[in-house]
Design a protein around this motif. Structure first.
Motif, PDB file in Angstrom:
ATOM      1  N   LEU A  31      30.056  39.424 -42.449  1.00  0.00           N
ATOM      2  CA  LEU A  31      31.147  38.671 -42.077  1.00  0.00           C
ATOM      3  C   LEU A  31      30.483  37.329 -41.405  1.00  0.00           C
ATOM      4  N   ILE A  32      29.556  37.402 -40.400  1.00  0.00           N
ATOM      5  CA  ILE A  32      29.012  36.472 -39.480  1.00  0.00           C
ATOM      6  C   ILE A  32      28.313  35.382 -40.605  1.00  0.00           C
ATOM      7  N   ARG A  33      27.497  35.792 -41.473  1.00  0.00           N
ATOM      8  CA  ARG A  33      27.084  34.907 -42.326  1.00  0.00           C
ATOM      9  C   ARG A  33      27.911  34.170 -43.316  1.00  0.00           C
ATOM     10  N   ASP A  34      29.116  34.736 -43.781  1.00  0.00           N
ATOM     11  CA  ASP A  34      29.938  34.421 -44.723  1.00  0.00           C
ATOM     12  C   ASP A  34      30.924  33.241 -44.101  1.00  0.00           C
ATOM     13  N   GLU A  35      31.173  33.609 -42.791  1.00  0.00           N
ATOM     14  CA  GLU A  35      32.157  32.531 -42.140  1.00  0.00           C
ATOM     15  C   GLU A  35      31.369  31.329 -41.507  1.00  0.00           C
ATOM     16  N   GLY A  36      30.007  31.359 -41.658  1.00  0.00           N
ATOM     17  CA  GLY A  36      29.146  30.631 -40.977  1.00  0.00           C
ATOM     18  C   GLY A  36      29.041  30.389 -39.490  1.00  0.00           C
ATOM     19  N   HIS A  37      29.416  31.700 -38.882  1.00  0.00           N
ATOM     20  CA  HIS A  37      29.370  31.878 -37.401  1.00  0.00           C
ATOM     21  C   HIS A  37      27.898  31.574 -36.755  1.00  0.00           C
ATOM     22  N   ARG A  38      27.746  31.236 -35.595  1.00  0.00           N
ATOM     23  CA  ARG A  38      26.541  30.796 -35.075  1.00  0.00           C
ATOM     24  C   ARG A  38      25.928  31.895 -34.381  1.00  0.00           C
ATOM     25  N   ASN A  39      26.633  33.158 -34.496  1.00  0.00           N
ATOM     26  CA  ASN A  39      26.043  34.262 -33.934  1.00  0.00           C
ATOM     27  C   ASN A  39      24.719  34.809 -34.662  1.00  0.00           C
ATOM     28  N   LEU A  40      23.424  34.910 -33.758  1.00  0.00           N
ATOM     29  CA  LEU A  40      22.389  35.083 -34.281  1.00  0.00           C
ATOM     30  C   LEU A  40      21.802  36.679 -34.075  1.00  0.00           C
ATOM     31  N   ARG A 117      53.405  41.454 -31.753  1.00  0.00           N
ATOM     32  CA  ARG A 117      52.752  40.322 -31.911  1.00  0.00           C
ATOM     33  C   ARG A 117      51.171  40.545 -32.128  1.00  0.00           C
ATOM     34  N   LEU A 118      50.705  39.773 -33.268  1.00  0.00           N
ATOM     35  CA  LEU A 118      49.190  39.844 -33.591  1.00  0.00           C
ATOM     36  C   LEU A 118      48.416  38.477 -33.572  1.00  0.00           C
ATOM     37  N   ARG A 119      47.505  38.642 -32.937  1.00  0.00           N
ATOM     38  CA  ARG A 119      46.575  37.350 -32.579  1.00  0.00           C
ATOM     39  C   ARG A 119      45.434  37.502 -33.081  1.00  0.00           C
ATOM     40  N   LEU A 120      44.637  36.507 -33.630  1.00  0.00           N
ATOM     41  CA  LEU A 120      43.220  36.581 -34.325  1.00  0.00           C
ATOM     42  C   LEU A 120      42.856  34.930 -34.129  1.00  0.00           C
ATOM     43  N   GLU A 121      41.624  34.902 -34.124  1.00  0.00           N
ATOM     44  CA  GLU A 121      40.800  33.606 -34.093  1.00  0.00           C
ATOM     45  C   GLU A 121      40.225  33.613 -35.594  1.00  0.00           C
ATOM     46  N   VAL A 122      40.088  32.280 -36.134  1.00  0.00           N
ATOM     47  CA  VAL A 122      39.423  31.834 -37.343  1.00  0.00           C
ATOM     48  C   VAL A 122      38.548  30.629 -37.172  1.00  0.00           C
ATOM     49  N   LEU A 123      37.467  30.463 -37.281  1.00  0.00           N
ATOM     50  CA  LEU A 123      36.479  29.494 -37.246  1.00  0.00           C
ATOM     51  C   LEU A 123      37.243  28.057 -37.948  1.00  0.00           C
ATOM     52  N   SER A 124      37.338  26.966 -37.460  1.00  0.00           N
ATOM     53  CA  SER A 124      38.058  25.963 -37.838  1.00  0.00           C
ATOM     54  C   SER A 124      37.539  25.340 -39.158  1.00  0.00           C
ATOM     55  N   GLU A 125      36.319  25.844 -39.559  1.00  0.00           N
ATOM     56  CA  GLU A 125      35.764  25.403 -40.991  1.00  0.00           C
ATOM     57  C   GLU A 125      35.879  26.294 -41.977  1.00  0.00           C
ATOM     58  N   ASN A 126      36.681  27.577 -41.625  1.00  0.00           N
ATOM     59  CA  ASN A 126      36.851  28.781 -42.431  1.00  0.00           C
ATOM     60  C   ASN A 126      38.078  28.442 -43.256  1.00  0.00           C
ATOM     61  N   VAL A 127      38.197  27.738 -44.187  1.00  0.00           N
ATOM     62  CA  VAL A 127      39.274  27.343 -44.789  1.00  0.00           C
ATOM     63  C   VAL A 127      39.886  28.633 -45.393  1.00  0.00           C
ATOM     64  N   ARG A 128      39.147  29.195 -46.351  1.00  0.00           N
ATOM     65  CA  ARG A 128      39.656  30.421 -47.028  1.00  0.00           C
ATOM     66  C   ARG A 128      40.266  31.297 -46.228  1.00  0.00           C
ATOM     67  N   ALA A 129      39.851  31.582 -45.003  1.00  0.00           N
ATOM     68  CA  ALA A 129      40.234  32.625 -43.968  1.00  0.00           C
ATOM     69  C   ALA A 129      41.731  32.000 -43.653  1.00  0.00           C
ATOM     70  N   MET A 130      41.863  30.761 -43.302  1.00  0.00           N
ATOM     71  CA  MET A 130      43.182  30.111 -42.726  1.00  0.00           C
ATOM     72  C   MET A 130      43.957  30.227 -43.821  1.00  0.00           C
ATOM     73  N   ASN A 131      43.706  30.266 -45.288  1.00  0.00           N
ATOM     74  CA  ASN A 131      44.727  29.927 -46.260  1.00  0.00           C
ATOM     75  C   ASN A 131      45.057  31.617 -46.379  1.00  0.00           C
ATOM     76  N   PHE A 132      44.050  32.696 -46.447  1.00  0.00           N
ATOM     77  CA  PHE A 132      44.717  33.962 -46.398  1.00  0.00           C
ATOM     78  C   PHE A 132      45.600  34.292 -45.349  1.00  0.00           C
ATOM     79  N   TRP A 133      45.267  34.137 -44.028  1.00  0.00           N
ATOM     80  CA  TRP A 133      46.288  34.254 -42.826  1.00  0.00           C
ATOM     81  C   TRP A 133      47.781  33.702 -43.119  1.00  0.00           C
ATOM     82  N   ARG A 134      47.372  32.549 -43.430  1.00  0.00           N
ATOM     83  CA  ARG A 134      48.832  32.103 -43.812  1.00  0.00           C
ATOM     84  C   ARG A 134      49.689  32.564 -44.851  1.00  0.00           C
TER      85      ARG A 134
END
Length: 153
Positions: A31-40, A117-134
Motif C-alpha cells: 500500500l505504501i509503495r502503491d500510493e506513493g507514501h513517503r513512509n520509509l 460516520r466513516l472517516r479516512l484519509e487519501v493522499l492528494s495525488e492518489n486519484v484512483r483511491a479518491m475515485n474509488f471512495w467517491r
C-alpha cells in the motif's frame, strides 16, 4: 470477472490479528509503495507497528477469494463519534474486479455498527483511491495542507 460479496471470504478480528501480522504488514508495505507514501519503514518496522495497532484499539480484516491468499485488507478503529479507516488495500491484480467494493460492503453490512460516520484519509495525488471512495458513496469533508520541512516561504 466481477466479484460479488458472497464470493469474498472475510476474516476479521481474532483471525486477522497477531498471527496475521506478517501478511498485514506485507500488504501495508505494498500500500505504501502503491500510493506513493513517503513512509520509509522497513517490513520489520511495519510488523512492529501493526502489532502495536492490533494491541490497541485497531481491528483488521483480511479478504480472500476462494483458492487465493489474502488479496485485500482493512485496518480501522471504532470511536464513539466515527469509524476511522486507517488502511484499505486491494492488491493491484485484483483491482477493478469488484473486490474493493465487495470488501467495503462486507465491512459496512457485517462488521461496522450501522449508521456510524466513516472517516479516512487519501493522499492528494492518489486519484484512483479518491475515485474509488467517491464511487462507494464518500464525499470530501476536509483538506489537510502542509509544507515540506525543506520548503521555504
Amino acid at each position: 470477472m466481477i466479484c460479488s460479496p458472497p464470493d469474498l471470504e472475510i476474516r476479521w478480528r481474532v483471525p486477522a490479528g497477531y498471527r496475521d501480522v506478517d501478511i498485514l504488514a506485507s500488504l501495508n508495505q505494498q500500500l505504501i509503495r502503491d500510493e506513493g507514501h513517503r513512509n520509509l519503514m522497513s517490513l520489520s518496522e511495519l510488523q512492529d507497528r501493526m502489532k502495536g495497532w492490533l494491541e490497541s484499539e485497531y481491528e483488521a480484516a483480511l479478504f480472500s477469494l476462494p483458492g487465493t491468499d489474502s488479496i485485500a485488507y482493512a485496518l480501522w478503529a471504532i470511536y464513539p463519534e466515527h469509524i476511522y479507516l486507517r488502511q484499505f488495500f486491494v492488491t493491484p491484480e485484483h483491482r477493478r474486479l469488484g473486490v474493493g467494493r465487495a470488501a467495503f460492503q462486507q465491512l459496512n453490512e457485517h462488521i461496522w455498527p450501522p449508521g456510524t460516520r466513516l472517516r479516512l484519509e487519501v493522499l492528494s495525488e492518489n486519484v484512483r483511491a479518491m475515485n474509488f471512495w467517491r464511487a462507494v458513496g464518500l464525499q470530501n469533508y476536509a483538506l489537510v495542507l502542509e509544507r515540506d520541512r525543506e520548503a521555504t516561504t
